[in-house]
Design a protein around this motif. Structure first.
Motif, PDB file in Angstrom:
ATOM      1  N   UNK A 139     -44.278  14.680 -33.325  1.00 39.28           N
ATOM      2  CA  UNK A 139     -44.227  16.040 -32.795  1.00 39.28           C
ATOM      3  C   UNK A 139     -44.457  17.076 -33.889  1.00 39.28           C
ATOM      4  N   UNK A 140     -45.106  18.168 -33.481  1.00 40.71           N
ATOM      5  CA  UNK A 140     -45.196  19.378 -34.282  1.00 40.71           C
ATOM      6  C   UNK A 140     -44.404  20.452 -33.551  1.00 40.71           C
ATOM      7  N   UNK A 141     -43.493  21.087 -34.269  1.00 42.45           N
ATOM      8  CA  UNK A 141     -42.587  22.051 -33.655  1.00 42.45           C
ATOM      9  C   UNK A 141     -42.617  23.358 -34.442  1.00 42.45           C
ATOM     10  N   UNK A 180     -28.876  20.493 -34.724  1.00 44.57           N
ATOM     11  CA  UNK A 180     -29.190  20.593 -33.295  1.00 44.57           C
ATOM     12  C   UNK A 180     -30.654  20.272 -33.030  1.00 44.57           C
ATOM     13  N   UNK A 181     -31.528  20.638 -33.972  1.00 46.71           N
ATOM     14  CA  UNK A 181     -32.944  20.319 -33.824  1.00 46.71           C
ATOM     15  C   UNK A 181     -33.142  18.804 -33.830  1.00 46.71           C
ATOM     16  N   UNK A 182     -32.445  18.113 -34.712  1.00 51.16           N
ATOM     17  CA  UNK A 182     -32.542  16.648 -34.760  1.00 51.16           C
ATOM     18  C   UNK A 182     -32.005  16.024 -33.476  1.00 51.16           C
ATOM     19  N   UNK A 185     -34.459  16.083 -30.496  1.00 57.10           N
ATOM     20  CA  UNK A 185     -35.537  15.095 -30.464  1.00 57.10           C
ATOM     21  C   UNK A 185     -35.040  13.679 -30.739  1.00 57.10           C
ATOM     22  N   UNK A 186     -33.724  13.521 -30.787  1.00 59.51           N
ATOM     23  CA  UNK A 186     -33.116  12.202 -30.984  1.00 59.51           C
ATOM     24  C   UNK A 186     -33.646  11.511 -32.237  1.00 59.51           C
ATOM     25  N   UNK A 187     -33.654  12.251 -33.341  1.00 62.33           N
ATOM     26  CA  UNK A 187     -34.106  11.685 -34.610  1.00 62.33           C
ATOM     27  C   UNK A 187     -32.999  11.817 -35.654  1.00 62.33           C
ATOM     28  N   UNK A 188     -33.074  10.989 -36.668  1.00 61.89           N
ATOM     29  CA  UNK A 188     -32.188  11.107 -37.825  1.00 61.89           C
ATOM     30  C   UNK A 188     -32.724  12.227 -38.714  1.00 61.89           C
ATOM     31  N   UNK A 189     -31.851  12.966 -39.402  1.00 58.05           N
ATOM     32  CA  UNK A 189     -32.342  14.031 -40.274  1.00 58.05           C
ATOM     33  C   UNK A 189     -33.423  13.592 -41.253  1.00 58.05           C
ATOM     34  N   UNK A 190     -33.382  12.345 -41.698  1.00 57.40           N
ATOM     35  CA  UNK A 190     -34.390  11.852 -42.648  1.00 57.40           C
ATOM     36  C   UNK A 190     -35.765  11.718 -42.017  1.00 57.40           C
ATOM     37  N   UNK A 204     -33.229  25.041 -47.986  1.00 53.77           N
ATOM     38  CA  UNK A 204     -31.881  24.608 -48.383  1.00 53.77           C
ATOM     39  C   UNK A 204     -31.090  23.964 -47.246  1.00 53.77           C
ATOM     40  N   UNK A 205     -31.014  24.580 -46.054  1.00 55.31           N
ATOM     41  CA  UNK A 205     -30.232  23.933 -44.986  1.00 55.31           C
ATOM     42  C   UNK A 205     -30.841  22.628 -44.496  1.00 55.31           C
ATOM     43  N   UNK A 206     -32.166  22.521 -44.535  1.00 58.38           N
ATOM     44  CA  UNK A 206     -32.807  21.265 -44.139  1.00 58.38           C
ATOM     45  C   UNK A 206     -32.443  20.147 -45.122  1.00 58.38           C
ATOM     46  N   UNK A 207     -32.524  20.442 -46.399  1.00 53.87           N
ATOM     47  CA  UNK A 207     -32.168  19.453 -47.411  1.00 53.87           C
ATOM     48  C   UNK A 207     -30.697  19.065 -47.316  1.00 53.87           C
TER      49      UNK A 207
END
Length: 247
Positions: A139-141, A180-182, A185-190, A204-207
């Motif tokens: 996906x592209x979001x 919440x974004x993860x 889409x039912x994905x792991x943050x990695x 920073x918050x993504x990392x």
């Protein structure tokens, strides 16, 4: 990055120029406040103080910016600025609801290439990056913060909506919104890659939650987005948008 399933793109100053238009409007306020501030730097400091004060209540976006501009004009001038000047500043702020949003260099070509690869992989005509068993880009979001209608209209004016599987607009970007974004889409943050121009809001918050990040600096940064530069093993800094493809 070979297990990335979702790439999330910031919008303002990543896909198109936004801050440049706001800077143009702010310069007008600084001009009008010179009789009371003496310098443009002091006028800018006063506006920043107002925006920072209003942020918890008004959030981000053109509406919040307009209210902070008008408040600053009246407060700093001790309510001496003529109503006609206040009206001119207001009308100038309104132009921010309709400024052109042409994509920044290489943005549309890069998104088109990524979109085509995902579509081809979905139809089975092309294996995509990633490992076997479904660990591949899916996906592209467009993941952006700000006022809902304001962001929706800018995305529409940019002509880029067709490249995204989803658009998520939030009031802020913190670790909570990224988690919440993860979950969405039912994905792991990695398995998430965030692409943006703000180290403070995009990177920073993504990392911090364990995601990957690509930092694309923009030539101008909003005062409230300033933060010290840093390096991280899961962050890559690039200067050209098309460098995403080589990653």
């Amino acid at each position: 990055m070979n297990k990335i399933k979702v790439i999330a793109f910031d919008a303002d100053d990543t896909l198109w120029d936004c801050q440049g238009h706001f800077e143009r409007v702010m310069q007008r306020l600084y001009d009008e406040l010179l009789p009371w501030t003496g310098t443009r730097e002091e006028a800018a400091r006063q506006l920043f103080a107002t925006e920072r004060k209003n942020m918890p209540m008004l959030g981000f976006g053109t509406k919040a910016f307009t209210l902070s501009m008008l408040e600053t004009a009246m407060r700093v001038s001790h309510y001496e600025m003529p109503a006609s000047k206040i009206s001119e500043i207001q009308q100038l702020c309104y132009t921010l609801n309709a400024f052109p949003c042409p994509p920044l260099p290489e943005v549309e070509e890069t998104l088109s290439t990524l979109r085509q690869h995902i579509d081809d992989a979905t139809t089975g005509s092309l294996p995509l990056w990633g490992e076997a068993g479904g660990d591949c880009l899916q996906k592209l979001v467009c993941f952006t913060k700000g006022e809902l209608l304001d962001q929706e209209h800018k995305l529409q004016r940019s002509g880029l909506r067709r490249y995204f599987d989803d658009v998520v607009i939030t009031s802020d970007k913190t670790q909570r919104e990224f988690l919440e974004l993860c979950e969405r889409y039912a994905i792991h943050p990695s398995q998430l890659l965030m692409v943006g121009n703000s180290l403070k809001s995009d990177i920073a918050p993504a990392l911090a939650i364990g995601a990957w990040a690509v930092y694309i600096p923009f030539h101008v940064t909003w005062e409230l987005e300033h933060t010290d530069h840093f390096e991280h093993p899961r962050m890559v800094e690039i200067s050209r948008f098309s460098d995403l493809l080589r990653l």
